[in-house]
Design an enzyme around this catalytic site. Structure first.
Site, PDB file in Angstrom:
ATOM      1  N   SER A  47       0.804  -1.037   0.000  1.00 10.16           N
ATOM      2  CA  SER A  47       0.152   0.069  -0.046  1.00 10.16           C
ATOM      3  C   SER A  47       0.849   1.236  -0.042  1.00 10.16           C
ATOM      4  O   SER A  47       2.249   1.064   0.112  1.00 10.16           O
ATOM      5  CB  SER A  47      -0.928  -0.021   1.116  1.00 10.16           C
ATOM      6  OG  SER A  47      -0.140   0.232   2.537  1.00 10.16           O
ATOM      7  N   LYS A  48       0.086   2.344  -0.080  1.00  5.49           N
ATOM      8  CA  LYS A  48       0.914   3.587  -0.221  1.00  5.49           C
ATOM      9  C   LYS A  48       2.002   3.867   1.051  1.00  5.49           C
ATOM     10  O   LYS A  48       2.885   4.668   0.883  1.00  5.49           O
ATOM     11  CB  LYS A  48      -0.115   4.928   0.164  1.00  5.49           C
ATOM     12  CG  LYS A  48      -0.735   5.289  -1.220  1.00  5.49           C
ATOM     13  CD  LYS A  48       0.239   6.085  -2.053  1.00  5.49           C
ATOM     14  CE  LYS A  48      -0.320   7.236  -2.895  1.00  5.49           C
ATOM     15  NZ  LYS A  48       0.733   7.699  -3.550  1.00  5.49           N
ATOM     16  N   ARG A  49       1.705   3.123   2.308  1.00  8.98           N
ATOM     17  CA  ARG A  49       2.436   3.230   3.362  1.00  8.98           C
ATOM     18  C   ARG A  49       3.799   2.724   3.225  1.00  8.98           C
ATOM     19  O   ARG A  49       4.656   3.046   3.831  1.00  8.98           O
ATOM     20  CB  ARG A  49       1.772   2.103   4.383  1.00  8.98           C
ATOM     21  CG  ARG A  49       1.833   2.501   5.807  1.00  8.98           C
ATOM     22  CD  ARG A  49       1.082   1.711   6.680  1.00  8.98           C
ATOM     23  NE  ARG A  49       0.592   0.240   6.105  1.00  8.98           N
ATOM     24  CZ  ARG A  49       1.313  -0.671   6.585  1.00  8.98           C
ATOM     25  NH1 ARG A  49       2.464  -0.606   7.255  1.00  8.98           N
ATOM     26  NH2 ARG A  49       0.866  -1.803   6.095  1.00  8.98           N
ATOM     27  N   GLY A  55       5.367   2.990   0.170  1.00 11.38           N
ATOM     28  CA  GLY A  55       5.994   3.910  -0.802  1.00 11.38           C
ATOM     29  C   GLY A  55       5.014   3.963  -2.058  1.00 11.38           C
ATOM     30  O   GLY A  55       3.622   3.668  -1.922  1.00 11.38           O
TER      31      GLY A  55
END
Ligand code: GLU
Length: 501
Positions: free
Chosen positions: A261-263, A265
């Site tokens: 996920s965005k977490r 990168g």
């Protein structure tokens, strides 16, 4: 339309990527697209792109554009779909409402689906009741057998409703090419909503109709859809449609092994393009996210991946998205490009993604190619080029005075050292101003001076910084050759000014 039992394999497999344009094209979707494409090309089949834009609120043209341009960038060419059309279009779900309606009406007519008028409040109360009785929370079936007259009346009164499927109470089994036998107890599901209305089918319904009408033989998609498969199989059975083959690809995980996920990168493919990765490296990297050919070789072009690809070798376990590995693939693919090819790629990259694209117009191709030759062994990404070599393209370089200082040499000594450099440079003839000669002249100067003989960095470090303005760069001789005599002398003079300030 052809008979549903037509043996589709006569014409090779037909596979599809069916993204919803509700977010930027995700690297996970790109991987799914790549696996479908490799499978189709390897087996002489067709790769179809279908835009699943039934969610009108969340779908957006800009996201669709990112899907199309992302696939084009990777070179994953679809045979049928947007911009291409084909015999089974339209390839946008939003343009297929009438088609779905026909099948929804069939299910309603045959009593396999029904209108449900339960309000959200009522549904919540039903759920709470189930949970309090220790049962799995699912729809109670309240509207399953409403008398037809009530249904008609409610519809005439425009009472809010949805359409639910009558989920049979049984175990669905299917063979997944990657995961083997999969079993699912439908009793846990309850009657799922398949459409918000006759004109608003939901994913699990529309996908079944489309896969059938588009003659999809293999549904290859992410493992996150595996729980949808039994529902889709039930609908196929209720409508008398053939069942495609299924292959659920392992999830892509972050380094901590949770879903990417965005977490962790960037997850949007375009961002990787902007960061300076090559499409061939991205394909190679994505192909290895869950798959590996026989043997140890790791670097493959797209054509070679097609040749080697085999769905049976896809792993079951999650695949970790490791950016260091992507960097490695990229550096390897960059090494496969010659200077002319790198020149084209860097030029295109700068034009599209850099505010410094003017260097391409301001400097001669010969000059830029010399810099590329010098820097290419150090490149990991296309973006590194300007980061490492911007000093070749500046009228005036700027850097802190401290950079010129070698080890513990006194500040006032720097000016003397730079003047020594200047005297050596000035003595070299224009036509002999190449790295070999520079090296010879500087080394013979060093050998004549004891303090430089003990530590040649004392002379060469300030020279290198004067030419590049950087703490790390190629050797001063290589830089000076490209800059030329006049520019090199100018930079050393500027460094003397800076050191004496
Ligand atoms: N629209 C679905 C998605 O974007 C497609 C799932 C499928 O391949 O069936 O996840």
């Amino acid at each position: 339309m052809d008979d549903p039992k037509t043996p589709q394999s006569l014409f090779g497999p037909r596979v599809r990527l069916a993204p919803s344009p509700t977010g930027w094209f995700h690297v996970g979707n790109a991987r799914t697209g790549l696996f479908n494409y490799l499978f189709a090309r390897k087996n002489g089949g067709k790769f179809i792109l279908r835009i699943e834009d039934t969610d009108k609120k969340r779908s957006n043209k800009k996201y669709e554009e990112s899907i199309l341009s992302g696939l084009k960038w990777l070179g994953i060419e679809w045979d049928e779909g947007p911009e291409k059309n084909g015999p089974f279009g339209p390839y946008y779900q939003s343009q297929r409402t009438e088609i779905y309606k026909k099948y929804l009406e069939q299910l309603l007519r045959e009593g396999e689906a029904y209108y449900c008028f339960c309000s959200p409040k009522e549904l919540e109360a039903q759920r709470a009741d189930m949970v309090s009785r220790g049962l799995p929370p699912k729809y109670s079936g309240k509207c399953r057998d409403l008398p037809e007259s009530i249904v008609k009346q409610n519809l005439a009164d425009k009472k809010p409703s949805v359409i639910r499927i009558k989920m049979p109470n049984k175990v669905v089994k299917f063979r997944d090419i990657i995961r083997g036998e999969v079993e699912f107890n439908l009793d846990l599901l309850g009657d799922s909503v398949i459409a918000k209305s006759l004109n608003e089918p939901l994913y699990n319904f529309a996908v079944v109709i489309d896969d059938y009408l588009m003659k999809i033989t293999h549904v290859i998609r992410g493992e996150d859809h595996i729980s949808n498969t039994p529902k889709q199989i039930v609908m196929q059975e209720l409508l008398g449609l053939p069942r495609p083959n299924y292959a659920h690809l392992p999830m892509i995980l972050g380094p901590d092994r949770s879903k990417l996920s965005k977490r962790h990168g960037e997850t949007s493919l375009t961002e990787y393009q902007k960061m300076g990765y090559l499409p061939e490296a991205m394909n190679n990297f994505l192909a290895f996210l869950g798959w590996h050919p026989l043997g140890d070789r790791e670097i493959y072009t797209l054509e070679e991946l097609i040749e080697r690809f085999d769905l049976e070798r896809v792993q079951k376990g999650g695949a970790v998205f490791n950016i260091k590995r992507l960097d490695w693939f990229n550096a390897q693919h960059l090494k496969l490009l010659n200077t002319d090819q790198l020149f084209d790629r860097i030029g295109e990259y700068l034009k599209n993604f850099s505010s410094n694209s003017q260097i391409i117009e301001n400097y001669s191709p010969d000059y830029i190619k010399k810099v590329i030759e010098l820097e290419s062994p150090r490149l990991t990404k296309l973006s590194d080029f300007l980061e490492f070599s911007d000093f070749f393209f500046k009228e005036k370089i700027e850097y802190p005075k401290e950079y010129l200082k070698w080890k513990n040499i006194e500040e006032k000594e720097i000016v003397i050292v730079l003047n020594d450099c200047l005297s050596v440079l000035e003595k070299i003839k224009d036509k002999e101003f190449n790295r070999m000669n520079l090296q010879i002249k500087f080394y013979s100067f060093i050998s004549e001076h004891d303090d430089y003989k003990q530590d040649k960095g004392k002379l060469l470090w300030p020279l290198r910084v004067a030419l590049s303005g950087k703490k790390a760069s190629p050797s001063p001789f290589e830089i000076a050759e490209i800059l030329g005599k006049e520019e090199s002398i100018k930079r050393v003079k500027e460094a003397i000014k800076l050191a004496s300030s």
